[in-house]
Each structure stands twice: as structure tokens, then as C-alpha cells.
Design an enzyme around this catalytic site. Structure first.
Site, PDB file in Angstrom:
ATOM      1  N   GLU A   1      -2.581  -3.920 -13.554  1.00 49.38           N
ATOM      2  CA  GLU A   1      -2.905  -4.428 -12.238  1.00 49.38           C
ATOM      3  C   GLU A   1      -2.835  -6.238 -12.778  1.00 49.38           C
ATOM      4  O   GLU A   1      -3.614  -6.098 -14.381  1.00 49.38           O
ATOM      5  CB  GLU A   1      -3.929  -4.534 -11.501  1.00 49.38           C
ATOM      6  CG  GLU A   1      -4.338  -4.417  -9.910  1.00 49.38           C
ATOM      7  CD  GLU A   1      -3.608  -5.022  -9.039  1.00 49.38           C
ATOM      8  OE1 GLU A   1      -1.515  -5.393  -9.660  1.00 49.38           O
ATOM      9  OE2 GLU A   1      -2.955  -4.235  -7.638  1.00 49.38           O
ATOM     10  N   ASP A   2      -2.245  -7.213 -11.768  1.00 52.95           N
ATOM     11  CA  ASP A   2      -2.934  -8.375 -11.794  1.00 52.95           C
ATOM     12  C   ASP A   2      -4.243  -8.741 -12.770  1.00 52.95           C
ATOM     13  O   ASP A   2      -4.563  -9.116 -12.555  1.00 52.95           O
ATOM     14  CB  ASP A   2      -1.159  -9.121 -11.974  1.00 52.95           C
ATOM     15  CG  ASP A   2      -1.745  -9.090 -10.318  1.00 52.95           C
ATOM     16  OD1 ASP A   2      -2.128  -8.342  -9.433  1.00 52.95           O
ATOM     17  OD2 ASP A   2      -1.311  -9.855  -9.481  1.00 52.95           O
TER      18      ASP A   2
ATOM     19  N   ASP B   1      -8.781  -8.783  -6.688  1.00 47.67           N
ATOM     20  CA  ASP B   1     -10.478  -8.923  -6.077  1.00 47.67           C
ATOM     21  C   ASP B   1     -10.942  -8.888  -4.749  1.00 47.67           C
ATOM     22  O   ASP B   1     -12.051  -8.501  -5.475  1.00 47.67           O
ATOM     23  CB  ASP B   1      -8.850  -9.843  -4.821  1.00 47.67           C
ATOM     24  CG  ASP B   1      -9.143 -11.057  -5.036  1.00 47.67           C
ATOM     25  OD1 ASP B   1     -10.447 -11.291  -4.628  1.00 47.67           O
ATOM     26  OD2 ASP B   1      -8.660 -11.460  -3.645  1.00 47.67           O
TER      27      ASP B   1
ATOM     28  N   LYS C   1     -12.175 -10.636 -10.566  1.00 47.60           N
ATOM     29  CA  LYS C   1     -13.114 -11.620  -9.269  1.00 47.60           C
ATOM     30  C   LYS C   1     -14.041 -10.364  -8.891  1.00 47.60           C
ATOM     31  O   LYS C   1     -14.106 -10.308  -8.077  1.00 47.60           O
ATOM     32  CB  LYS C   1     -11.903 -11.736  -8.495  1.00 47.60           C
ATOM     33  CG  LYS C   1     -11.252 -12.948  -8.663  1.00 47.60           C
ATOM     34  CD  LYS C   1     -10.578 -13.369  -7.672  1.00 47.60           C
ATOM     35  CE  LYS C   1      -9.067 -14.735  -8.049  1.00 47.60           C
ATOM     36  NZ  LYS C   1      -8.984 -14.926  -6.554  1.00 47.60           N
TER      37      LYS C   1
ATOM     38  N   PHE D   1      -8.671 -19.106  -6.677  1.00 50.44           N
ATOM     39  CA  PHE D   1      -7.013 -18.681  -6.479  1.00 50.44           C
ATOM     40  C   PHE D   1      -6.007 -18.819  -7.977  1.00 50.44           C
ATOM     41  O   PHE D   1      -6.096 -19.698  -7.761  1.00 50.44           O
ATOM     42  CB  PHE D   1      -6.079 -19.428  -5.057  1.00 50.44           C
ATOM     43  CG  PHE D   1      -4.673 -18.448  -4.981  1.00 50.44           C
ATOM     44  CD1 PHE D   1      -4.475 -17.516  -4.310  1.00 50.44           C
ATOM     45  CD2 PHE D   1      -3.820 -18.924  -5.241  1.00 50.44           C
ATOM     46  CE1 PHE D   1      -3.307 -16.269  -3.845  1.00 50.44           C
ATOM     47  CE2 PHE D   1      -2.403 -18.104  -5.470  1.00 50.44           C
ATOM     48  CZ  PHE D   1      -2.153 -16.886  -4.481  1.00 50.44           C
TER      49      PHE D   1
ATOM     50  N   ASP E   1       1.346 -14.683  -8.434  1.00 47.76           N
ATOM     51  CA  ASP E   1       2.450 -15.974  -7.807  1.00 47.76           C
ATOM     52  C   ASP E   1       1.708 -16.396  -6.501  1.00 47.76           C
ATOM     53  O   ASP E   1       0.267 -16.107  -6.326  1.00 47.76           O
ATOM     54  CB  ASP E   1       3.047 -15.212  -6.521  1.00 47.76           C
ATOM     55  CG  ASP E   1       3.515 -14.566  -6.276  1.00 47.76           C
ATOM     56  OD1 ASP E   1       1.831 -13.450  -6.162  1.00 47.76           O
ATOM     57  OD2 ASP E   1       3.607 -14.413  -4.363  1.00 47.76           O
TER      58      ASP E   1
ATOM     59  N   ARG F   1       4.959 -17.744 -11.428  1.00 51.63           N
ATOM     60  CA  ARG F   1       4.836 -15.985 -12.020  1.00 51.63           C
ATOM     61  C   ARG F   1       5.528 -16.358 -13.323  1.00 51.63           C
ATOM     62  O   ARG F   1       5.085 -15.619 -14.491  1.00 51.63           O
ATOM     63  CB  ARG F   1       5.835 -15.152 -11.126  1.00 51.63           C
ATOM     64  CG  ARG F   1       5.456 -14.605 -10.119  1.00 51.63           C
ATOM     65  CD  ARG F   1       6.183 -12.897  -9.952  1.00 51.63           C
ATOM     66  NE  ARG F   1       6.641 -12.623  -8.362  1.00 51.63           N
ATOM     67  CZ  ARG F   1       4.666 -12.520  -8.196  1.00 51.63           C
ATOM     68  NH1 ARG F   1       3.731 -11.894  -8.588  1.00 51.63           N
ATOM     69  NH2 ARG F   1       4.597 -12.034  -6.480  1.00 51.63           N
TER      70      ARG F   1
HETATM   71  P1  5GP Z   1      -7.025  -7.091  -3.798  1.00 55.31           P
HETATM   72  O1  5GP Z   1      -6.638  -5.913  -2.746  1.00 55.31           O
HETATM   73  O2  5GP Z   1      -7.829  -6.524  -4.904  1.00 55.31           O
HETATM   74  O3  5GP Z   1      -7.997  -7.797  -2.283  1.00 55.31           O
HETATM   75  O4  5GP Z   1      -5.596  -7.392  -5.129  1.00 55.31           O
HETATM   76  C1  5GP Z   1      -5.122  -7.579  -5.198  1.00 55.31           C
HETATM   77  C2  5GP Z   1      -4.052  -7.960  -5.302  1.00 55.31           C
HETATM   78  O5  5GP Z   1      -4.071  -9.938  -4.233  1.00 55.31           O
HETATM   79  C3  5GP Z   1      -3.671  -8.579  -6.496  1.00 55.31           C
HETATM   80  O6  5GP Z   1      -2.742  -7.441  -6.859  1.00 55.31           O
HETATM   81  C4  5GP Z   1      -2.741  -9.891  -6.763  1.00 55.31           C
HETATM   82  O7  5GP Z   1      -1.924  -9.754  -5.810  1.00 55.31           O
HETATM   83  C5  5GP Z   1      -3.578 -10.537  -4.872  1.00 55.31           C
HETATM   84  N1  5GP Z   1      -4.190 -11.445  -5.249  1.00 55.31           N
HETATM   85  C6  5GP Z   1      -5.755 -11.665  -5.849  1.00 55.31           C
HETATM   86  N2  5GP Z   1      -5.618 -12.245  -5.770  1.00 55.31           N
HETATM   87  C7  5GP Z   1      -5.402 -13.735  -6.212  1.00 55.31           C
HETATM   88  C8  5GP Z   1      -5.131 -15.026  -7.239  1.00 55.31           C
HETATM   89  O8  5GP Z   1      -6.675 -15.312  -7.283  1.00 55.31           O
HETATM   90  N3  5GP Z   1      -3.605 -15.123  -7.630  1.00 55.31           N
HETATM   91  C9  5GP Z   1      -2.249 -14.325  -6.798  1.00 55.31           C
HETATM   92  N4  5GP Z   1      -1.390 -14.559  -7.400  1.00 55.31           N
HETATM   93  N5  5GP Z   1      -2.784 -13.311  -6.421  1.00 55.31           N
HETATM   94  C10 5GP Z   1      -3.692 -12.836  -6.457  1.00 55.31           C
HETATM   95 MG    MG Z   2      -0.414  -7.466  -7.282  1.00 62.58          MG
END
Ligand code: 5GP
Ligand code: MG
Length: 189
Positions: A108-109, A112, A143, A164, A171, A177
Site C-alpha cells: 500500500e502507498d 492514513d 500517518k 497531505f 496523487d 503520481r
Molecule cells: P485510509 O483508508 O488509510 O484512510 O487511506 C488510505 C488511502 O487514502 C491511501 O491508500 C491513499 O490512496 C489515500 N491517502 C491517504 N492519505 C493520503 C495522502 O497524504 N496523499 C495521497 N495522495 N493520498 C492519501
Molecule cells: Mg491507496
């Protein structure tokens, strides 16, 4: 050198773009993660690399090149629905690849809130006896302050604050990206 503006307009405000991790810092850290994963999960048995699209594309492409075990590359797409008030729900798009009895590394990237990975793990757990033997998570970025699902990736590239970030797969509305580095967007003034 890839062009990045000093500011990006997001909605009705200008955000400043400040570099957070350089291309060489990312390369070094991803190399360390590949080595660690190879040590921990080294085996003649293949490791299924489950790439969470699209954000983890670049990270996964670099990570797999440093792995020493045989791999199989698969992907999955997650969709978030953001209500006006609720923090949103996540859904796995389509079906999962066949991972019955396999060892799986989710790539995973960024983690959050943690909901995306939590949802994907639940979906995998729901496979029951068609489920994998081992599931691990590698996230390029984490994070920790933003988590609401209790989740610690098994492998984390960098822990960051709440801002962010864009670049290296991440992206803003589908763009940026391709930046080879990671930059942080900050409110100006
Ligand atoms: P989560 O489900 O953990 O809240 O969020 C995960 C997804 O939200 C990540 O896979 C990503 O696609 C997007 N995301 C969360 N934080 C960021 C950020 O700081 N920058 C970007 N570009 N995408 C984020
Ligand atoms: Mg993602």
C-alpha cells in the site's frame, strides 16, 4: 528534472509544495524494506505481492526488484466513498485474486485512517478456507496520528504527520503520481 510548481491550487486555496523525501532517500529506504522482507519471508515458496492500485504502483515496482524470493504480482483496487459528514467507507472493487493457501504481502502507498487496509484484511479473512496462509502489510508511508482503525503495518517506509503528500505514486485528483520524490502540501500563510 520533473516540473513541480511551488504552489498547487486545491479547491479555493493555494497550498505550498515542500519536498519531504528525495528520490535517493526513497530508493535507500525501499531497498532496506526489500532486504528486510526477503530475510523475514525468504523461502522457495512464492510470495504474492498484492498491489493496492493505483497509489502503490511505483513503490511496488521498486520493492519487488529487491526481493530475493519468487514472487507473483497481483493487484486490487479499493474505492472510498466520502459522505459529507461521515469519514467514508471503503469497498474492494471486483473480486480478489486466487490466494488460497498462499503467502501474501499487501503493498500500500500510505496508511492514513487505516480503514482501507482494515477493509481489505477483513475481506481476505472472509475467504475462509480459500484464504491465504500468511498476510503481511508493507506501507511506504504511515500517518500514525490519523489512524482510527488499529493497524500497524508490518513494514513501514516512513512515518509522517497528517499533511497531505503527493508524488512517487501518490496523487492529487489523479495527478502528480509520476513525481520521483514525495512532497507535502501545506496551507500557506
Ligand atoms: P485510509 O483508508 O488509510 O484512510 O487511506 C488510505 C488511502 O487514502 C491511501 O491508500 C491513499 O490512496 C489515500 N491517502 C491517504 N492519505 C493520503 C495522502 O497524504 N496523499 C495521497 N495522495 N493520498 C492519501
Ligand atoms: Mg491507496
Amino acid at each position: 528534472m520533473t516540473f513541480t510548481p511551488a504552489t498547487i491550487r486545491v479547491g479555493d486555496r493555494d497550498m505550498s509544495v515542500s519536498p519531504l523525501f528525495t528520490e535517493s532517500q526513497i530508493k535507500a529506504r525501499v531497498g532496506e524494506l526489500s532486504a528486510e522482507i526477503s530475510r523475514d519471508l525468504g523461502s522457495a515458496e512464492p510470495l504474492v505481492i498484492l498491489v493496492v492500485l493505483h497509489g502503490a504502483l511505483l513503490f511496488a515496482a521498486d520493492l519487488v526488484r529487491g526481493l530475493t524470493m519468487p514472487t507473483e504480482i497481483e493487484s486490487v483496487r479499493l474505492k472510498s466513498y466520502h459522505g459529507t459528514q461521515s469519514a467514508g467507507t471503503v469497498e474492494v472493487v471486483g473480486s480478489l485474486p486466487d490466494i488460497a493457501g498462499k503467502r501474501v504481502l499487501i503493498v500500500e502507498d500510505i496508511v492514513d485512517t487505516g480503514r482501507s487496509i482494515a477493509t481489505l484484511k477483513e475481506r481476505i479473512a472472509g475467504l475462509g478456507d480459500r484464504g491465504p496462509k500468511v498476510v503481511r502489510v508493507a506501507a511506504l508511508l504511515d500517518k500514525p496520528e490519523a489512524h482510527d482503525a488499529s493497524l500497524v503495518p508490518d513494514y513501514t517506509g516512513f512515518s509522517i504527520g497528517r499533511n497531505f503528500v503527493i508524488g512517487y505514486g501518490l496523487d492529487l485528483d489523479g495527478r502528480y503520481r509520476n513525481l520521483p520524490y514525495i512532497a507535502e502540501l501545506k496551507a500557506q500563510g
